[in-house]
Write an enzyme that holds these catalytic residues in place. Sequence first.
Site, short mmCIF file in Angstrom:
data_model
loop_
_atom_site.label_atom_id
_atom_site.label_comp_id
_atom_site.label_asym_id
_atom_site.label_seq_id
_atom_site.Cartn_x
_atom_site.Cartn_y
_atom_site.Cartn_z
N ALA A 198 0.98 -1.59 -0.11
CA ALA A 198 -0.20 -0.16 -0.15
C ALA A 198 0.84 1.18 0.37
O ALA A 198 0.34 2.12 0.40
CB ALA A 198 -0.84 0.08 0.91
N ARG A 206 -3.63 8.95 -9.85
CA ARG A 206 -4.26 8.70 -10.79
C ARG A 206 -5.86 9.16 -10.00
O ARG A 206 -7.07 9.34 -10.80
CB ARG A 206 -4.85 7.80 -11.50
CG ARG A 206 -4.76 7.14 -13.01
CD ARG A 206 -3.80 6.44 -13.78
NE ARG A 206 -3.30 5.26 -13.38
CZ ARG A 206 -3.39 4.22 -13.41
NH1 ARG A 206 -3.84 3.77 -13.95
NH2 ARG A 206 -2.56 3.37 -12.83
N LYS A 216 -4.85 6.76 -1.94
CA LYS A 216 -6.05 5.78 -2.38
C LYS A 216 -6.02 4.45 -1.67
O LYS A 216 -7.46 4.83 -1.87
CB LYS A 216 -4.64 4.79 -3.29
CG LYS A 216 -5.75 3.88 -4.63
CD LYS A 216 -5.57 3.83 -5.59
CE LYS A 216 -4.18 2.61 -5.31
NZ LYS A 216 -3.89 2.33 -6.94
N ASN A 239 -7.61 2.08 -9.46
CA ASN A 239 -6.38 2.91 -10.40
C ASN A 239 -6.91 4.64 -10.11
O ASN A 239 -6.67 5.72 -10.13
CB ASN A 239 -5.82 2.81 -11.71
CG ASN A 239 -4.67 1.40 -10.82
OD1 ASN A 239 -3.85 1.09 -9.95
ND2 ASN A 239 -4.94 0.77 -12.19
N ASN A 242 -35.58 22.40 25.05
CA ASN A 242 -35.04 21.73 25.44
C ASN A 242 -33.46 22.39 26.38
O ASN A 242 -32.82 21.84 26.51
CB ASN A 242 -34.39 20.30 24.95
CG ASN A 242 -33.72 20.56 23.78
OD1 ASN A 242 -33.86 21.66 23.15
ND2 ASN A 242 -32.64 19.87 23.35
N TYR A 243 -32.82 23.22 25.30
CA TYR A 243 -31.79 23.90 25.63
C TYR A 243 -32.20 25.65 25.98
O TYR A 243 -32.63 26.01 25.17
CB TYR A 243 -31.38 24.03 23.85
CG TYR A 243 -29.71 24.72 24.07
CD1 TYR A 243 -28.62 23.84 25.13
CD2 TYR A 243 -28.81 25.24 23.87
CE1 TYR A 243 -27.49 24.45 24.99
CE2 TYR A 243 -27.51 25.27 23.63
CZ TYR A 243 -27.04 25.04 23.52
OH TYR A 243 -25.93 25.42 23.92
C1 UD1 Z 1 1.62 -5.37 -10.70
C2 UD1 Z 1 2.22 -6.51 -11.59
C3 UD1 Z 1 1.95 -7.24 -12.99
C4 UD1 Z 1 0.37 -7.12 -12.11
C5 UD1 Z 1 -0.74 -5.88 -11.38
C6 UD1 Z 1 -1.95 -6.63 -11.48
C7 UD1 Z 1 5.26 -6.18 -10.42
C8 UD1 Z 1 6.38 -5.63 -11.12
N1 UD1 Z 1 3.70 -6.16 -11.46
O1 UD1 Z 1 1.89 -3.89 -11.75
O2 UD1 Z 1 2.33 -7.60 -12.85
O3 UD1 Z 1 -0.44 -7.73 -13.63
O4 UD1 Z 1 0.40 -5.31 -10.36
O5 UD1 Z 1 -2.37 -5.14 -10.70
O6 UD1 Z 1 4.26 -6.34 -9.39
N2 UD1 Z 1 3.48 -0.78 -3.49
C9 UD1 Z 1 3.73 -0.22 -3.01
N3 UD1 Z 1 5.75 0.37 -3.66
C10 UD1 Z 1 5.52 -0.31 -5.02
C11 UD1 Z 1 5.22 -0.09 -6.18
C12 UD1 Z 1 4.28 -0.82 -6.34
O7 UD1 Z 1 3.42 -0.50 -2.28
O8 UD1 Z 1 7.62 0.20 -5.10
C13 UD1 Z 1 2.44 -1.29 -4.72
C14 UD1 Z 1 1.15 -0.30 -5.06
O9 UD1 Z 1 -0.15 0.61 -4.02
C15 UD1 Z 1 0.02 -1.25 -5.43
C16 UD1 Z 1 0.55 -2.16 -5.71
O10 UD1 Z 1 2.08 -2.36 -5.31
O11 UD1 Z 1 -1.26 -1.16 -4.68
C17 UD1 Z 1 0.99 -2.83 -8.06
O12 UD1 Z 1 1.45 -1.79 -8.31
P1 UD1 Z 1 1.42 -0.98 -9.33
O13 UD1 Z 1 2.22 -0.15 -9.15
O14 UD1 Z 1 0.01 -0.84 -9.31
O15 UD1 Z 1 1.53 -2.00 -10.31
P2 UD1 Z 1 1.20 -2.34 -11.81
O16 UD1 Z 1 2.63 -1.84 -12.30
O17 UD1 Z 1 -0.30 -1.94 -11.85
CA CA Z 2 -1.80 -2.03 -10.60
#
Ligand code: UD1
Ligand code: CA
Length: 455
Positions: free
Chosen positions: A10, A16, A23, A225, A384-385
Amino acid sequence: MQELDIVILAAGKGSRMRSQTPKVLHTLAGKPLVQHVLDTAAELSPTRTHVVIGHGGEALRQALAGQNVTFAVQAEQKGTGHAVAQAQAQWGSGKVLVLYGDVPLIEIDTLSALLERVDDSHMGLLTVTLPDPTGYGRIKRNAQGEAVAIVEQKDASADELAITECNTGIMAMTSAQLTRWLPRLSNQNAQGEYYLTDVIALASEEGTRVCTAQPQSALEVEGINNRAQMAKLERAYQRRLAEALMEQGVALADPARLDVRGTLTCGEDVFIDVGCVFEGNVVLENGVSVGPYSVIKNSTLGAGSRIDSHSVIENTVSLGSNQVGPFARLRPGTRLAKDAKIGNFVETKNAEVGEGSKINHLSYVGDATLGQGVNVGAGTITCNYDGANKHRTVIEDEAFIGSNSALVAPVLIGKGATVGAGSTVTRDVDDHALALTRSPQTQKTPWARPVKKTS
Ligand code: UD1
Ligand code: CA
């Protein structure tokens, strides 16, 4: 029992959403996204739950304070692999399950099935086949059909982009496997990030079998997102709730126009008209009917009660056969005995209304106790007040309050007493007495009306 560590990612910014709120703290069905994930995670009885925080970390700590979670700080977002690694120091010797804070509808059965596959020579990966896989990591399989790698959208060849089986991001393995693989991740890829997804190739290379499982429905693994996805998932979630209610026998005027933000428990033959919102814990007993556009929060409505349109009800208990509204506002501490009736444009607060008593029109009844069979006329106000303190009004059985009366609390209207219309009552009224503070009517006759001047 083997240990289980759940790591919830998280730390991402969620730019976005275009919001000041992180988020995962945006709400779905009245509950933060990450709380949905935590509640589902808790059903697995994990040994520990870790939330990886970064952007908006302080807000998350505050929002989740007092819950059984530990926080791992990812100061810079260097990828999902790097994010998981931040929790490494805290996990134990059993299994690790990776979840996303922005994937709220994941279900316990799906996760249990995934965890069951995990042992020293197997890991679990949740995949989903999507008609439009754009943006997702793709699952590569070998000739034997075994998952051997995940390739991210931005790193994929044209052939790989044609693959429709996608990575949900949710996976499970032993902590020993993960500890072995994480230091081997590299950021030599299109995004310059440490991809958690690269552990699939590492597993496959060392002969650890990657067992894949799929969710019951693609909704379970849908991530949020932006606001549009948020709204879509909200409707999907509400639709499921509506369907479950109808299956239990609840009549909904339109299952697409219902919002439950909490728990709604219904008896038999309950009817809910369009546009109603239920918050917190709401119980509608047998035969209750709720009119259009009503909002009901943390309340129990007794059997056979009818709530007419546009009523707002909070922390109220009704004992049955009550009629409320239209346009009634029942504030916290309202208690309606059987057959009590609250009509239009009536506000109550901390008010006990006895059996069969009626407040039918345009009144404010606060900090009051009404006996049985009381009739409160239109436009009655319990004052009441006094500007500093709240005081109580007591109206005993069968009393009759004439229209447009002000009852200045503390005051008691005795049994069977009558207050004449337009009175301001400042002293207690004896049983069966008539109280009247109205000035006597005068009359001038004949009386010539003024006429408009012509200049
Ligand atoms: C990731 C996956 C992808 C998958 C998709 C599903 C990787 C490299 N890719 O891509 O294969 O299909 O999710 O939705 O894992 N986050 C962190 N720290 C970071 C990066 C991300 O906490 O440094 C968390 C984000 O807050 C989010 C989740 O990890 O909750 C996914 O990150 P996001 O950047 O959305 O990954 P995608 O590029 O969508
Ligand atoms: Ca994602």
